[in-house]
Design a protein around this motif. Structure first.
Motif, short mmCIF file in Angstrom:
data_model
loop_
_atom_site.label_atom_id
_atom_site.label_comp_id
_atom_site.label_asym_id
_atom_site.label_seq_id
_atom_site.Cartn_x
_atom_site.Cartn_y
_atom_site.Cartn_z
N LEU A 37 -3.57 -4.28 -2.20
CA LEU A 37 -2.17 -4.32 -1.82
C LEU A 37 -1.75 -5.74 -1.45
O LEU A 37 -0.66 -6.19 -1.81
CB LEU A 37 -1.92 -3.37 -0.65
CG LEU A 37 -0.50 -3.31 -0.12
CD1 LEU A 37 0.48 -2.90 -1.21
CD2 LEU A 37 -0.41 -2.37 1.07
N ASP A 38 -2.62 -6.47 -0.77
CA ASP A 38 -2.30 -7.86 -0.42
C ASP A 38 -2.01 -8.70 -1.66
O ASP A 38 -1.10 -9.51 -1.67
CB ASP A 38 -3.46 -8.50 0.36
CG ASP A 38 -3.54 -8.02 1.80
OD1 ASP A 38 -2.53 -7.49 2.30
OD2 ASP A 38 -4.60 -8.19 2.40
N GLY A 42 1.53 -10.38 -2.59
CA GLY A 42 1.54 -11.82 -2.82
C GLY A 42 2.22 -12.19 -4.13
O GLY A 42 3.00 -13.14 -4.20
N ARG A 43 1.93 -11.43 -5.18
CA ARG A 43 2.57 -11.69 -6.49
C ARG A 43 4.07 -11.41 -6.43
O ARG A 43 4.86 -12.14 -7.00
CB ARG A 43 1.93 -10.82 -7.57
CG ARG A 43 0.55 -11.23 -7.96
CD ARG A 43 0.54 -12.58 -8.61
NE ARG A 43 1.39 -12.57 -9.78
CZ ARG A 43 1.29 -13.39 -10.80
NH1 ARG A 43 0.34 -14.29 -10.80
NH2 ARG A 43 2.12 -13.33 -11.81
N LEU A 44 4.45 -10.34 -5.74
CA LEU A 44 5.86 -10.00 -5.65
C LEU A 44 6.65 -11.09 -4.91
O LEU A 44 7.75 -11.45 -5.32
CB LEU A 44 6.05 -8.66 -4.96
CG LEU A 44 5.66 -7.42 -5.77
CD1 LEU A 44 5.70 -6.19 -4.89
CD2 LEU A 44 6.57 -7.26 -6.97
N THR A 45 6.09 -11.61 -3.84
CA THR A 45 6.80 -12.63 -3.07
C THR A 45 6.71 -14.00 -3.73
O THR A 45 7.64 -14.79 -3.61
CB THR A 45 6.28 -12.70 -1.63
OG1 THR A 45 4.88 -12.96 -1.64
CG2 THR A 45 6.53 -11.40 -0.90
N PRO A 49 12.75 -13.04 -7.26
CA PRO A 49 13.64 -12.38 -8.21
C PRO A 49 13.91 -13.26 -9.43
O PRO A 49 13.87 -14.50 -9.33
CB PRO A 49 14.91 -12.15 -7.41
CG PRO A 49 14.86 -13.13 -6.31
CD PRO A 49 13.40 -13.39 -6.03
N PRO A 50 14.17 -12.66 -10.58
CA PRO A 50 14.44 -13.46 -11.79
C PRO A 50 15.76 -14.21 -11.70
O PRO A 50 16.68 -13.79 -11.00
CB PRO A 50 14.48 -12.42 -12.91
CG PRO A 50 14.74 -11.12 -12.23
CD PRO A 50 14.22 -11.25 -10.83
N GLY A 51 15.83 -15.31 -12.40
CA GLY A 51 17.08 -16.03 -12.57
C GLY A 51 17.41 -16.99 -11.53
O GLY A 51 18.31 -17.63 -11.33
#
Length: 51
Positions: A37-38, A42-45, A49-51
């Protein structure tokens, strides 16, 4: 979880299973790794967001 699963698929599985760890398997069902989950968070943050 398949090797080619998306980040969204991994996060959804973790949520459904209420598990902070997901096993990654190849086409034959052999374990090739795991995702925590970490790492997902980490990848999400890091990607943001795109653009």
């Amino acid at each position: 979880m398949r090797e080619d699963a998306t980040l969204l698929e991994i996060a959804a599985l973790m949520g459904r299973m209420r598990s902070p760890l997901v096993a990654v398997v190849d086409d034959t069902g052999r374990l090739v790794g795991g995702i925590t989950l970490d790492r997902v968070l980490g990848r999400l943050t890091a990607d943001g967001p795109p653009g």
